[in-house]
Design an enzyme around this catalytic site. Sequence first.
Site, mmCIF file in Angstrom:
data_model
loop_
_atom_site.group_PDB
_atom_site.id
_atom_site.type_symbol
_atom_site.label_atom_id
_atom_site.label_comp_id
_atom_site.label_asym_id
_atom_site.label_seq_id
_atom_site.Cartn_x
_atom_site.Cartn_y
_atom_site.Cartn_z
ATOM 1 N N GLU A 33 65.805 143.054 72.983
ATOM 2 C CA GLU A 33 66.423 144.040 73.873
ATOM 3 C C GLU A 33 66.766 143.355 75.195
ATOM 4 O O GLU A 33 65.879 142.817 75.872
ATOM 5 C CB GLU A 33 65.474 145.232 74.097
ATOM 6 C CG GLU A 33 65.984 146.254 75.093
ATOM 7 C CD GLU A 33 67.395 146.772 74.796
ATOM 8 O OE1 GLU A 33 67.597 147.341 73.723
ATOM 9 O OE2 GLU A 33 68.301 146.592 75.640
ATOM 10 N N GLY A 39 67.392 152.405 74.880
ATOM 11 C CA GLY A 39 68.846 152.485 74.700
ATOM 12 C C GLY A 39 69.513 153.552 75.543
ATOM 13 O O GLY A 39 68.953 154.045 76.533
ATOM 14 N N VAL A 177 81.695 166.370 74.147
ATOM 15 C CA VAL A 177 80.271 166.680 74.292
ATOM 16 C C VAL A 177 79.770 166.320 75.698
ATOM 17 O O VAL A 177 79.119 167.135 76.370
ATOM 18 C CB VAL A 177 79.466 165.914 73.216
ATOM 19 C CG1 VAL A 177 77.999 166.259 73.313
ATOM 20 C CG2 VAL A 177 80.000 166.232 71.831
ATOM 21 N N ILE A 178 80.091 165.105 76.136
ATOM 22 C CA ILE A 178 79.596 164.668 77.452
ATOM 23 C C ILE A 178 80.223 165.509 78.565
ATOM 24 O O ILE A 178 79.527 166.002 79.462
ATOM 25 C CB ILE A 178 79.893 163.162 77.663
ATOM 26 C CG1 ILE A 178 79.053 162.342 76.677
ATOM 27 C CG2 ILE A 178 79.623 162.735 79.107
ATOM 28 C CD1 ILE A 178 79.228 160.841 76.772
ATOM 29 N N GLY A 261 85.140 159.698 75.357
ATOM 30 C CA GLY A 261 84.621 159.098 74.135
ATOM 31 C C GLY A 261 83.851 157.818 74.414
ATOM 32 O O GLY A 261 83.810 157.338 75.552
ATOM 33 N N ARG A 262 83.190 157.316 73.390
ATOM 34 C CA ARG A 262 82.447 156.059 73.491
ATOM 35 C C ARG A 262 82.936 155.102 72.413
ATOM 36 O O ARG A 262 83.438 155.545 71.373
ATOM 37 C CB ARG A 262 80.931 156.306 73.338
ATOM 38 C CG ARG A 262 80.352 157.165 74.468
ATOM 39 C CD ARG A 262 78.846 157.359 74.309
ATOM 40 N NE ARG A 262 78.106 156.130 74.414
ATOM 41 C CZ ARG A 262 77.657 155.586 75.559
ATOM 42 N NH1 ARG A 262 77.883 156.203 76.705
ATOM 43 N NH2 ARG A 262 76.986 154.458 75.551
ATOM 44 N N ASP A 301 75.314 153.854 66.770
ATOM 45 C CA ASP A 301 76.667 153.953 67.350
ATOM 46 C C ASP A 301 77.553 152.759 66.994
ATOM 47 O O ASP A 301 78.776 152.907 66.898
ATOM 48 C CB ASP A 301 76.596 154.053 68.885
ATOM 49 C CG ASP A 301 76.041 155.382 69.367
ATOM 50 O OD1 ASP A 301 75.549 156.154 68.526
ATOM 51 O OD2 ASP A 301 76.093 155.633 70.584
ATOM 52 N N HIS A 432 59.811 188.447 63.006
ATOM 53 C CA HIS A 432 60.430 189.406 63.911
ATOM 54 C C HIS A 432 59.565 189.551 65.143
ATOM 55 O O HIS A 432 58.361 189.676 65.015
ATOM 56 C CB HIS A 432 60.588 190.765 63.226
ATOM 57 C CG HIS A 432 61.156 191.802 64.151
ATOM 58 N ND1 HIS A 432 62.489 191.827 64.495
ATOM 59 C CD2 HIS A 432 60.550 192.807 64.839
ATOM 60 C CE1 HIS A 432 62.699 192.818 65.346
ATOM 61 N NE2 HIS A 432 61.536 193.427 65.576
HETATM 62 P P1 NAI Z 1 84.100 163.143 72.625
HETATM 63 O O1 NAI Z 1 84.820 162.365 71.588
HETATM 64 O O2 NAI Z 1 83.101 164.156 72.237
HETATM 65 O O3 NAI Z 1 85.160 163.886 73.568
HETATM 66 C C1 NAI Z 1 86.163 163.206 74.309
HETATM 67 C C2 NAI Z 1 87.177 164.228 74.770
HETATM 68 O O4 NAI Z 1 88.061 163.585 75.676
HETATM 69 C C3 NAI Z 1 88.018 164.791 73.624
HETATM 70 O O5 NAI Z 1 87.991 166.199 73.676
HETATM 71 C C4 NAI Z 1 89.402 164.217 73.903
HETATM 72 O O6 NAI Z 1 90.448 165.050 73.482
HETATM 73 C C5 NAI Z 1 89.384 164.086 75.423
HETATM 74 N N1 NAI Z 1 90.366 163.129 75.950
HETATM 75 C C6 NAI Z 1 90.684 161.913 75.445
HETATM 76 N N2 NAI Z 1 91.655 161.354 76.195
HETATM 77 C C7 NAI Z 1 91.939 162.223 77.199
HETATM 78 C C8 NAI Z 1 92.861 162.220 78.301
HETATM 79 N N3 NAI Z 1 93.679 161.180 78.508
HETATM 80 N N4 NAI Z 1 92.901 163.267 79.139
HETATM 81 C C9 NAI Z 1 92.082 164.333 78.909
HETATM 82 N N5 NAI Z 1 91.202 164.393 77.883
HETATM 83 C C10 NAI Z 1 91.132 163.354 77.041
HETATM 84 O O7 NAI Z 1 83.457 162.024 73.593
HETATM 85 P P2 NAI Z 1 82.338 162.122 74.715
HETATM 86 O O8 NAI Z 1 82.174 163.519 75.198
HETATM 87 O O9 NAI Z 1 82.695 161.075 75.704
HETATM 88 O O10 NAI Z 1 81.024 161.714 73.921
HETATM 89 C C11 NAI Z 1 80.921 160.405 73.343
HETATM 90 C C12 NAI Z 1 79.956 160.388 72.182
HETATM 91 O O11 NAI Z 1 78.633 160.613 72.606
HETATM 92 C C13 NAI Z 1 80.300 161.453 71.150
HETATM 93 O O12 NAI Z 1 80.357 160.833 69.870
HETATM 94 C C14 NAI Z 1 79.153 162.406 71.210
HETATM 95 O O13 NAI Z 1 78.803 162.935 69.923
HETATM 96 C C15 NAI Z 1 78.006 161.561 71.768
HETATM 97 N N6 NAI Z 1 77.129 162.419 72.560
HETATM 98 C C16 NAI Z 1 76.318 163.304 71.922
HETATM 99 C C17 NAI Z 1 75.538 164.177 72.650
HETATM 100 C C18 NAI Z 1 74.707 165.182 71.938
HETATM 101 O O14 NAI Z 1 74.496 165.038 70.747
HETATM 102 N N7 NAI Z 1 74.228 166.229 72.601
HETATM 103 C C19 NAI Z 1 75.531 164.177 74.104
HETATM 104 C C20 NAI Z 1 76.469 163.253 74.658
HETATM 105 C C21 NAI Z 1 77.209 162.406 73.908
#
Ligand code: NAI
Length: 445
Positions: A33, A39, A177-178, A261-262, A301, A432
Amino acid sequence: MTKTDLIIIGAGPGGYRAAEYAAKQGLKVVIFEADRVGGTCLNVGCIPTKSFARDAEIIQTLNNAETFGLNGLDYEFDFQKVIQRKDEVLSSLRSGIETLLSHPNITLVKAEAQFLDANTVTAAGEDYTAPHIIVATGSVPKTLRLEKPAARRVLDSSDLLSLDHLPESLCIIGAGVIGMEFASIFNAFGTEVTVVEFLKECLPVLDTDIAKRLRKTLEKQGVTFHMQSGVTTITEDGVVFTDKKGNAVTVAADEVLMAVGRAPRVFDHFSRAGFEYSERTGIVVNEHLQTTVPHIYAIGDVNGRQMLAHAAEMQGIHVINQIVGRADDIRLDIMPAAIFTQPEAACVGLSEDRCKELGLDYVCKKSFWRANGKALAMNESEGLLKLIASPQGEILGCHAYGAHAADLIQEVSALMCRHTTVEQLSHIVHIHPTLSEILQTAAEG
Ligand code: NAI
């Protein structure tokens, strides 16, 4: 050259859980690490956001104090205390992981590991070899290449979590999501939050109807959304985007969060190991998480499958089972997920939209929080659950938003893993009054 049974690169949830499990199965493990153990999830992801989300939940409850008979309540929000509590949670969990990794079968090397070839990695001047190697290097935030003044800072989720002050205004690019979790949290903290999203609806992973209702709920709480809007420029003052009518609009913001996104975290030295990977989609793996070099596996990831901590953990356990020749019935295709907004949202399996896209015959059974006794007693009447099944009653998925939606979805996941039908679900006794009856009500409907 140090010889061991298993090398793991990365001590996030995928890597450290795999190390712990492998050690218990009698394998000698060396885990590398370069940063802090835990992480993204522990240090700059799931756990710090959930600590903030809990603060946000308490604030929202206090904002409704009069509903609970608490009149004239006055409080002061201390963001420094919120940060301090979050940091305490993280350091306690981090030391827990370090204790796990102090198992006699595990050697934790706090250094960056690089492949020399398919069987050897090097770190801190020492070479290591093993018959099995797991790559668990995680992901990094994606960024849009936008025009911006040099002095203007654009934050990613890690930066936002380490701010030492509460911004007065925050513009979030991306309603995934983020974006949605931070919108909910910072809105509750008192920041003026604006979200700009490219697509028609937020949270592409969720049933559209549920995503829309959740967005409307956050809107009522004070978050401003601009959907179908593409960001063009970042200026000194904020963010410029083109709205759905084609107009250029500027949102003034103290801070800007990029949450689009990531991307899998891949390195040039991977090419020396010889497996296939790309910067965009990560390391190519088969259904057993083997790369194109069969004794090297990629979990979490970095393989770009499901960017979820629990997916990484279970992928790692499945890999170790293969290495030690132990059969398992882990269903990596049944992957529940939750979004910790206020209220939370969660899903597993197919949504109604996806069934339509695929041209599947399906039945959609709905149930509402407002019809559940416990939800009303909790003052949590907002919420909808959609249970999706085949005409024969096989559960295909469930999507929901509402208080504790993740707990309800977890039950559906368990039932899907055990092939329980909708009728059998309707015959399972649920306590219940609990929110779990929302699921039973849907199954009966
Ligand atoms: P995401 O893929 O969930 O959402 C990214 C959003 O950005 C999409 O709705 C997309 O349409 C939008 N976007 C892209 N380009 C754009 C632009 N030029 N202008 C405006 N909007 C635009 O990615 P996010 O939220 O960054 O999360 C990354 C990863 O982390 C995801 O795979 C998610 O599952 C994971 N994650 C999971 C969590 C949980 O399980 N609670 C918490 C946080 C992250």
